[in-house]
Design an enzyme around this catalytic site. Sequence first.
Site, PDB file in Angstrom:
ATOM      1  N   HIS A  37     -46.405 -84.183  37.321  1.00  0.00           N
ATOM      2  CA  HIS A  37     -47.488 -84.142  37.798  1.00  0.00           C
ATOM      3  C   HIS A  37     -47.676 -82.558  37.673  1.00  0.00           C
ATOM      4  CE1 HIS A  37     -46.099 -87.243  40.445  1.00  0.00           C
ATOM      5  NE2 HIS A  37     -47.202 -87.729  40.796  1.00  0.00           N
ATOM      6  N   LYS A 147     -49.629 -91.845  31.772  1.00  0.00           N
ATOM      7  CA  LYS A 147     -48.568 -92.202  32.178  1.00  0.00           C
ATOM      8  C   LYS A 147     -49.025 -93.501  32.847  1.00  0.00           C
ATOM      9  CE  LYS A 147     -45.025 -93.800  34.625  1.00  0.00           C
ATOM     10  NZ  LYS A 147     -45.409 -94.068  36.216  1.00  0.00           N
ATOM     11  N   MET A 182     -42.029 -89.720  32.828  1.00  0.00           N
ATOM     12  CA  MET A 182     -40.966 -89.971  34.858  1.00  0.00           C
ATOM     13  C   MET A 182     -42.557 -90.827  35.277  1.00  0.00           C
ATOM     14  SD  MET A 182     -40.889 -85.435  34.488  1.00  0.00           S
ATOM     15  CE  MET A 182     -39.247 -85.207  33.256  1.00  0.00           C
ATOM     16  N   SER A 184     -42.123 -90.790  40.262  1.00  0.00           N
ATOM     17  CA  SER A 184     -41.560 -90.583  41.578  1.00  0.00           C
ATOM     18  C   SER A 184     -40.820 -91.938  41.563  1.00  0.00           C
ATOM     19  CB  SER A 184     -42.980 -90.562  42.641  1.00  0.00           C
ATOM     20  OG  SER A 184     -44.095 -89.858  42.270  1.00  0.00           O
TER      21      SER A 184
HETATM   22  P1  AMP Z   1     -48.759 -90.800  41.289  1.00  0.00           P
HETATM   23  O1  AMP Z   1     -48.380 -89.960  42.267  1.00  0.00           O
HETATM   24  O2  AMP Z   1     -47.753 -91.069  41.226  1.00  0.00           O
HETATM   25  O3  AMP Z   1     -49.927 -91.509  42.207  1.00  0.00           O
HETATM   26  O4  AMP Z   1     -49.147 -90.234  40.169  1.00  0.00           O
HETATM   27  C1  AMP Z   1     -50.638 -88.651  40.710  1.00  0.00           C
HETATM   28  C2  AMP Z   1     -50.989 -88.790  38.499  1.00  0.00           C
HETATM   29  O5  AMP Z   1     -49.870 -87.823  38.454  1.00  0.00           O
HETATM   30  C3  AMP Z   1     -51.885 -89.560  38.427  1.00  0.00           C
HETATM   31  O6  AMP Z   1     -52.650 -88.870  37.570  1.00  0.00           O
HETATM   32  C4  AMP Z   1     -50.935 -89.785  37.198  1.00  0.00           C
HETATM   33  O7  AMP Z   1     -50.715 -90.683  36.287  1.00  0.00           O
HETATM   34  C5  AMP Z   1     -50.104 -89.004  37.325  1.00  0.00           C
HETATM   35  N1  AMP Z   1     -48.820 -89.099  36.643  1.00  0.00           N
HETATM   36  C6  AMP Z   1     -47.450 -89.823  36.765  1.00  0.00           C
HETATM   37  N2  AMP Z   1     -46.372 -89.561  36.566  1.00  0.00           N
HETATM   38  C7  AMP Z   1     -46.790 -88.647  35.345  1.00  0.00           C
HETATM   39  C8  AMP Z   1     -45.765 -87.963  33.838  1.00  0.00           C
HETATM   40  N3  AMP Z   1     -44.418 -89.022  33.818  1.00  0.00           N
HETATM   41  N4  AMP Z   1     -46.728 -87.606  32.782  1.00  0.00           N
HETATM   42  C9  AMP Z   1     -47.910 -87.320  33.194  1.00  0.00           C
HETATM   43  N5  AMP Z   1     -48.471 -87.591  34.173  1.00  0.00           N
HETATM   44  C10 AMP Z   1     -48.311 -87.826  35.175  1.00  0.00           C
END
Ligand code: AMP
Length: 277
Positions: A37, A147, A182, A184
């Site tokens: 993130h 991701k 990576m 959550s």
């Molecule tokens: P999330 O909190 O999982 O909904 O992710 C929020 C944003 O962070 C989304 O655009 C995901 O694609 C991005 N994201 C989550 N994990 C990664 C990662 N390991 N590398 C790059 N972007 C990420």
Amino acid sequence: METLTTLAALVERVRAWRAEGLTIGFVPTMGFLHAGHASLMALARPRCDRLVVSIFVNPLQFGPNEDLSRYPRDLAGDERLCASEGVDLVFAPTDFYPPGRATTVSVAGLTEGLCGAARPGHFDGVTTVVARLFGVVQPQLAVFGEKDFQQLAVIRRMTTDLGLPVEIIGGPLIRDPDGLAMSSRNTYLSPAERGRALSLSAGLRAVVAAAASGERDVAALRAAGLSALDVDRLDYFEIVDPDHLRPLTTLDRPARALVAGWIGRTRLIDNMAVPWI
Ligand code: AMP
């Protein structure tokens, strides 16, 4: 940096910024933030005057038997990470939808395979929340991670189709040093499960290695990847055209390998570019 939890406060802040002619960059998240993130915030930061990060665990994108109720949360930790990335505003609503909400944003085609097939309704939840977030945050640019490769393609399609004045920027997938993408959700993994989770990136790397050594038959590339996997259940392992996300039979262009599988009770996804030389 400030944190706002109500829609009214957010709308007032955005109105003031726009009245001053300031540009707004936006990174939507579900919180429990990590370096992946942070990398998106770092991409957005130099491209805007004010940077907004939303933290909202969107119930609409979870299926009935998914992990909505146990999704990890840590607002204080998230605020520290956002502050260190130069974020101006964290929008962390407890409740985001209006009473009587009757609109669903739905992208056809791109949402049918891969995670869309494994998680019915998931992408409708994603596009509905992102469209509404775009409406209230009014960003000129928004950053999403590769991701969630299919999600990024779906958001680009939605933004184009609805004529939303938001530039969509994709950020590279960030991995732990051992190769694990990576997420959550990695916090759910026991040490033994985490070891097996490494097989997802190993499978993708096997595809890339086979392609680099000249293999062009996608069935053979897929077999090379599958043989590295150690998952309890596989949702998919596909090698697709990176624009349309349609499975290829021959590697005749740059492609993307994508995998989704279960380690115990945890569903993980990963993907990698497959170069075509
Ligand atoms: P999330 O909190 O999982 O909904 O992710 C929020 C944003 O962070 C989304 O655009 C995901 O694609 C991005 N994201 C989550 N994990 C990664 C990662 N390991 N590398 C790059 N972007 C990420």
